[in-house]
Design a protein around this motif. Structure first.
Motif, PDB file in Angstrom:
ATOM      1  N   MET A   1      34.902  26.425  33.265  1.00  0.00           N
ATOM      2  CA  MET A   1      35.000  26.133  34.687  1.00  0.00           C
ATOM      3  C   MET A   1      33.907  25.142  35.086  1.00  0.00           C
ATOM      4  SD  MET A   1      35.859  29.795  36.460  1.00  0.00           S
ATOM      5  CE  MET A   1      36.914  30.967  35.638  1.00  0.00           C
ATOM      6  N   LYS A   2      34.202  24.390  36.116  1.00  0.00           N
ATOM      7  CA  LYS A   2      33.229  23.441  36.641  1.00  0.00           C
ATOM      8  C   LYS A   2      32.650  24.014  37.932  1.00  0.00           C
ATOM      9  CE  LYS A   2      32.818  18.706  38.329  1.00  0.00           C
ATOM     10  NZ  LYS A   2      33.567  17.509  38.726  1.00  0.00           N
ATOM     11  N   TYR A   3      31.312  24.066  38.021  1.00  0.00           N
ATOM     12  CA  TYR A   3      30.603  24.618  39.176  1.00  0.00           C
ATOM     13  C   TYR A   3      29.907  23.475  39.897  1.00  0.00           C
ATOM     14  CZ  TYR A   3      31.309  29.213  37.032  1.00  0.00           C
ATOM     15  OH  TYR A   3      31.869  30.337  36.497  1.00  0.00           O
ATOM     16  N   THR A   4      30.211  23.282  41.187  1.00  0.00           N
ATOM     17  CA  THR A   4      29.647  22.180  41.959  1.00  0.00           C
ATOM     18  C   THR A   4      28.997  22.705  43.227  1.00  0.00           C
ATOM     19  OG1 THR A   4      31.443  20.752  41.159  1.00  0.00           O
ATOM     20  CG2 THR A   4      30.161  19.962  43.053  1.00  0.00           C
ATOM     21  N   GLN A   5      27.710  22.411  43.421  1.00  0.00           N
ATOM     22  CA  GLN A   5      27.038  22.785  44.660  1.00  0.00           C
ATOM     23  C   GLN A   5      27.539  21.886  45.783  1.00  0.00           C
ATOM     24  OE1 GLN A   5      23.058  22.231  42.911  1.00  0.00           O
ATOM     25  NE2 GLN A   5      22.593  24.271  43.719  1.00  0.00           N
ATOM     26  N   GLN A  15      35.956  25.081  39.924  1.00  0.00           N
ATOM     27  CA  GLN A  15      37.238  24.538  39.503  1.00  0.00           C
ATOM     28  C   GLN A  15      37.547  25.027  38.087  1.00  0.00           C
ATOM     29  OE1 GLN A  15      35.496  20.699  40.493  1.00  0.00           O
ATOM     30  NE2 GLN A  15      37.395  20.214  41.573  1.00  0.00           N
ATOM     31  N   PRO A  16      38.557  25.893  37.952  1.00  0.00           N
ATOM     32  CA  PRO A  16      38.877  26.411  36.619  1.00  0.00           C
ATOM     33  C   PRO A  16      39.597  25.374  35.768  1.00  0.00           C
ATOM     34  CG  PRO A  16      40.439  27.248  38.225  1.00  0.00           C
ATOM     35  CD  PRO A  16      39.407  26.455  38.986  1.00  0.00           C
ATOM     36  N   GLY A  24      54.757  26.785  32.323  1.00  0.00           N
ATOM     37  CA  GLY A  24      53.906  27.233  33.419  1.00  0.00           C
ATOM     38  C   GLY A  24      52.458  26.900  33.142  1.00  0.00           C
ATOM     39  N   PHE A  25      51.532  27.798  33.467  1.00  0.00           N
ATOM     40  CA  PHE A  25      50.121  27.515  33.242  1.00  0.00           C
ATOM     41  C   PHE A  25      49.372  28.803  32.953  1.00  0.00           C
ATOM     42  CE2 PHE A  25      50.181  28.464  37.787  1.00  0.00           C
ATOM     43  CZ  PHE A  25      49.048  29.245  37.954  1.00  0.00           C
ATOM     44  N   PHE A  26      48.150  28.620  32.447  1.00  0.00           N
ATOM     45  CA  PHE A  26      47.210  29.721  32.224  1.00  0.00           C
ATOM     46  C   PHE A  26      45.832  29.242  32.643  1.00  0.00           C
ATOM     47  CE2 PHE A  26      43.748  31.550  29.793  1.00  0.00           C
ATOM     48  CZ  PHE A  26      43.927  32.904  30.016  1.00  0.00           C
ATOM     49  N   MET A  27      45.055  30.137  33.272  1.00  0.00           N
ATOM     50  CA  MET A  27      43.673  29.822  33.596  1.00  0.00           C
ATOM     51  C   MET A  27      42.883  31.114  33.725  1.00  0.00           C
ATOM     52  SD  MET A  27      43.771  28.758  37.605  1.00  0.00           S
ATOM     53  CE  MET A  27      44.111  29.963  38.886  1.00  0.00           C
ATOM     54  N   VAL A  84      36.164  33.471  46.723  1.00  0.00           N
ATOM     55  CA  VAL A  84      37.452  33.348  47.404  1.00  0.00           C
ATOM     56  C   VAL A  84      38.355  32.331  46.717  1.00  0.00           C
ATOM     57  CG1 VAL A  84      36.443  34.035  49.613  1.00  0.00           C
ATOM     58  CG2 VAL A  84      36.600  31.628  49.062  1.00  0.00           C
ATOM     59  N   ARG A  85      39.667  32.616  46.779  1.00  0.00           N
ATOM     60  CA  ARG A  85      40.654  31.668  46.264  1.00  0.00           C
ATOM     61  C   ARG A  85      41.987  31.893  46.950  1.00  0.00           C
ATOM     62  NH1 ARG A  85      43.863  32.734  41.316  1.00  0.00           N
ATOM     63  NH2 ARG A  85      43.967  34.957  40.994  1.00  0.00           N
ATOM     64  N   VAL A  86      42.836  30.887  46.894  1.00  0.00           N
ATOM     65  CA  VAL A  86      44.166  30.945  47.495  1.00  0.00           C
ATOM     66  C   VAL A  86      45.180  30.969  46.365  1.00  0.00           C
ATOM     67  CG1 VAL A  86      45.833  29.640  48.879  1.00  0.00           C
ATOM     68  CG2 VAL A  86      43.463  29.837  49.636  1.00  0.00           C
ATOM     69  N   ILE A  87      46.111  31.932  46.428  1.00  0.00           N
ATOM     70  CA  ILE A  87      47.119  32.032  45.374  1.00  0.00           C
ATOM     71  C   ILE A  87      48.490  31.555  45.831  1.00  0.00           C
ATOM     72  CG2 ILE A  87      45.882  33.846  44.130  1.00  0.00           C
ATOM     73  CD1 ILE A  87      47.861  35.865  45.355  1.00  0.00           C
ATOM     74  N   SER A  88      48.630  31.299  47.136  1.00  0.00           N
ATOM     75  CA  SER A  88      49.866  30.754  47.688  1.00  0.00           C
ATOM     76  C   SER A  88      49.511  30.001  48.956  1.00  0.00           C
ATOM     77  CB  SER A  88      50.843  31.897  47.993  1.00  0.00           C
ATOM     78  OG  SER A  88      51.966  31.423  48.702  1.00  0.00           O
TER      79      SER A  88
END
Length: 194
Positions: A1-5, A15-16, A24-27, A84-88
Motif C-alpha cells: 500500500m502507498k501511504y501519503t501524508q 492507496q492499496p 475481477g480484482f483482489f486487494m 475509513v473507506r467507501v465500498i460503493s
C-alpha cells in the motif's frame, strides 16, 4: 500500500495495490503490521508522541443517499481513530484538527473516497470527521480505535465559517442533515482536545 501524508500530516491517504483481470480484482484493505509501521512512525515524527501501536476494536458500515452530509463528529471521551473507506459510490471525506495544542488546530483536509479509487483515509483521535455523498448512494465502512459512546459524542457545524470547509455541494441543492448536525457547535464554542 502507498501511504501519503496530507496537508495535515497526521491524516494519511492510503492507496492499496489492486490486482485485477477479466474475473475481477483482489486487494488487501488492512494489514496490521504494515499499517502500524507507517502510522505510528508518522505520529512519532509529527506529534513527538510515544505511540506504540494502533489497535482497532469496532467496525462500522453505513449507507447514505446523494446529498447527505454526516458530521462533523467526534467523541471527547473515548476518542476514536478511524480508518475509513467507501465500498460503493463516492464521498468527499473531511477531517478537522480539534487539538488545541496542534499547529493545525481548526484546519481541515479532505479527499474523495470511492469504490472506484479504493482509497482509504486514516483519521487519528483528536479530529472531527464528516463526509458528503456525491454519488446516488454510497456505502461507507470504517474501523475504530475505541467503542462508540453516544454520551460522549459531539458535533461541530459542517459550515462553521471559522473552519471554512470547501464542501463540493451539488449545485442547486442543500446538504441533507440530521437534527444533531443542524444544531452542532461552532468550533469557538465546542469542547475540544487539549
Amino acid at each position: 500500500m502507498k501511504y501519503t501524508q496530507l496537508n495535515i500530516p497526521d491524516i494519511i491517504l492510503i492507496q492499496p495495490r489492486v490486482f485485477g483481470d477479466h474475473r475481477g480484482f483482489f486487494m488487501e484493505t488492512f494489514r496490521d503490521d504494515e499499517f502500524n509501521l507507517k502510522v505510528t512512525r508518522n505520529l512519532k515524527v509529527t506529534r513527538k508522541t510515544n505511540v506504540a501501536r494502533v489497535t482497532f476494536v469496532q467496525d462500522n458500515h453505513s449507507k447514505s443517499s446523494q446529498g447527505i452530509l454526516r458530521g462533523l463528529h467526534y467523541q471527547i471521551k473515548q476518542p476514536q481513530g478511524k480508518l475509513v473507506r467507501v465500498i460503493s459510490g463516492e464521498v468527499f471525506d473531511v477531517a478537522v484538527d480539534i487539538r488545541k495544542s496542534s499547529p493545525f488546530f481548526g484546519k481541515w483536509t479532505g479527499a474523495i473516497l470511492s469504490a472506484e479509487n479504493k482509497t482509504m483515509l486514516w483519521v487519528p483521535p483528536g479530529f472531527a470527521h464528516g463526509f458528503y455523498v456525491l454519488s446516488n448512494e454510497a456505502e461507507f465502512t470504517y474501523k475504530c480505535t475505541d467503542y462508540y459512546a453516544p454520551e460522549h459524542e459531539k458535533s461541530i457545524l459542517w459550515n462553521d465559517p471559522s473552519i471554512a470547509i470547501d464542501w463540493p455541494i451539488i449545485p442547486g441543492t442543500s446538504p441533507i442533515l440530521s437534527q444533531k448536525d443542524k444544531t452542532g457547535s461552532t468550533l469557538e464554542n465546542a469542547e475540544v482536545f487539549a
